[in-house]
Design a protein around this motif. Structure first.
Motif, PDB file in Angstrom:
ATOM      1  N   ARG A 164      74.134 115.425 -48.726  1.00 54.70           N
ATOM      2  CA  ARG A 164      74.177 113.979 -48.493  1.00 54.70           C
ATOM      3  C   ARG A 164      73.134 113.569 -47.454  1.00 54.70           C
ATOM      4  N   ARG A 165      71.868 113.891 -47.775  1.00 54.67           N
ATOM      5  CA  ARG A 165      70.761 113.584 -46.872  1.00 54.67           C
ATOM      6  C   ARG A 165      69.732 112.732 -47.594  1.00 54.67           C
ATOM      7  N   PHE A 166      69.046 111.880 -46.819  1.00 55.82           N
ATOM      8  CA  PHE A 166      67.996 111.015 -47.334  1.00 55.82           C
ATOM      9  C   PHE A 166      66.682 111.347 -46.634  1.00 55.82           C
ATOM     10  N   PRO A 198      70.227 105.132 -52.386  1.00 51.06           N
ATOM     11  CA  PRO A 198      69.384 104.914 -51.205  1.00 51.06           C
ATOM     12  C   PRO A 198      69.002 103.455 -50.983  1.00 51.06           C
ATOM     13  N   ALA A 216      73.549 110.871 -44.507  1.00 51.99           N
ATOM     14  CA  ALA A 216      74.105 109.600 -44.975  1.00 51.99           C
ATOM     15  C   ALA A 216      75.121 109.039 -43.983  1.00 51.99           C
ATOM     16  N   GLN A 262      70.341 102.096 -47.679  1.00 52.78           N
ATOM     17  CA  GLN A 262      70.071 102.909 -46.502  1.00 52.78           C
ATOM     18  C   GLN A 262      68.798 102.430 -45.811  1.00 52.78           C
ATOM     19  N   MET A 321      75.814 107.602 -54.088  1.00 52.99           N
ATOM     20  CA  MET A 321      74.856 107.931 -53.057  1.00 52.99           C
ATOM     21  C   MET A 321      73.533 107.234 -53.369  1.00 52.99           C
ATOM     22  N   VAL A 327      66.556 110.105 -52.042  1.00 47.85           N
ATOM     23  CA  VAL A 327      67.566 111.150 -51.864  1.00 47.85           C
ATOM     24  C   VAL A 327      66.843 112.466 -51.595  1.00 47.85           C
TER      25      VAL A 327
END
Length: 148
Positions: free
Chosen positions: A32-34, A3, A45, A6, A1, A26
């Motif tokens: 699973r979020r940014f 970033p 994500a 992203q 995961m 993160v």
């Protein structure tokens, strides 16, 4: 995961659509979020993918979509995975819409790495006629650029 690949999907963010600027951190590993440091918004994500807001495992959605792509009947998938027919139909619709958007944004706009394209042809013998099909996939991405 990570970033680093992203980018912020917020329409009003000055860093929208630009990965690798260091503005994405993160926000929640479990969810699973940014978070975008430029605009302060959080996002999933899976945003802008066929997996967005799916409450089933990603592997199941991938398997069902692959089976639909290869022509497996919807009723067979429903029976095999104990899913509702409307759920499978919705997954198929969203995957198709995502593929259409991807094609419009990348292939039609010429944003494809076409340095290594492999052209091939296929000859099919049918009753009373012959059919030639030309194929042109981009090797690094395995993206079909043309066929006809």
């Amino acid at each position: 995961m990570g970033p680093s690949r992203q980018f912020c999907p917020n329409f009003y963010c000055p860093h929208r659509g630009k990965p690798g600027l260091g503005n994405i951190k993160v926000h929640s590993r479990k969810g699973r979020r940014f978070r975008c440091l430029a605009c302060g918004r959080t996002f999933a994500a899976t945003r802008n993918t066929p997996f967005y807001r799916r409450h089933k495992p990603l592997e199941l959605v991938t398997a069902v979509t692959a089976l639909l792509t290869h022509g497996c009947p919807l009723q067979a998938i429903v029976a095999a995975f104990a899913l509702d027919e409307r759920t499978v139909a919705a997954w198929q619709l969203q995957a198709g819409q995502h593929a259409r958007r991807f094609h419009q944004l990348h292939v039609q706009q010429g944003r494809v790495d076409a340095q290594h394209v492999q052209a091939d042809e296929l000859y099919v013998k049918m009753v009373g006629r012959r059919l030639w099909l030309a194929l042109a996939p981009a090797v690094p991405t395995r993206l079909w650029l043309g066929g006809g």
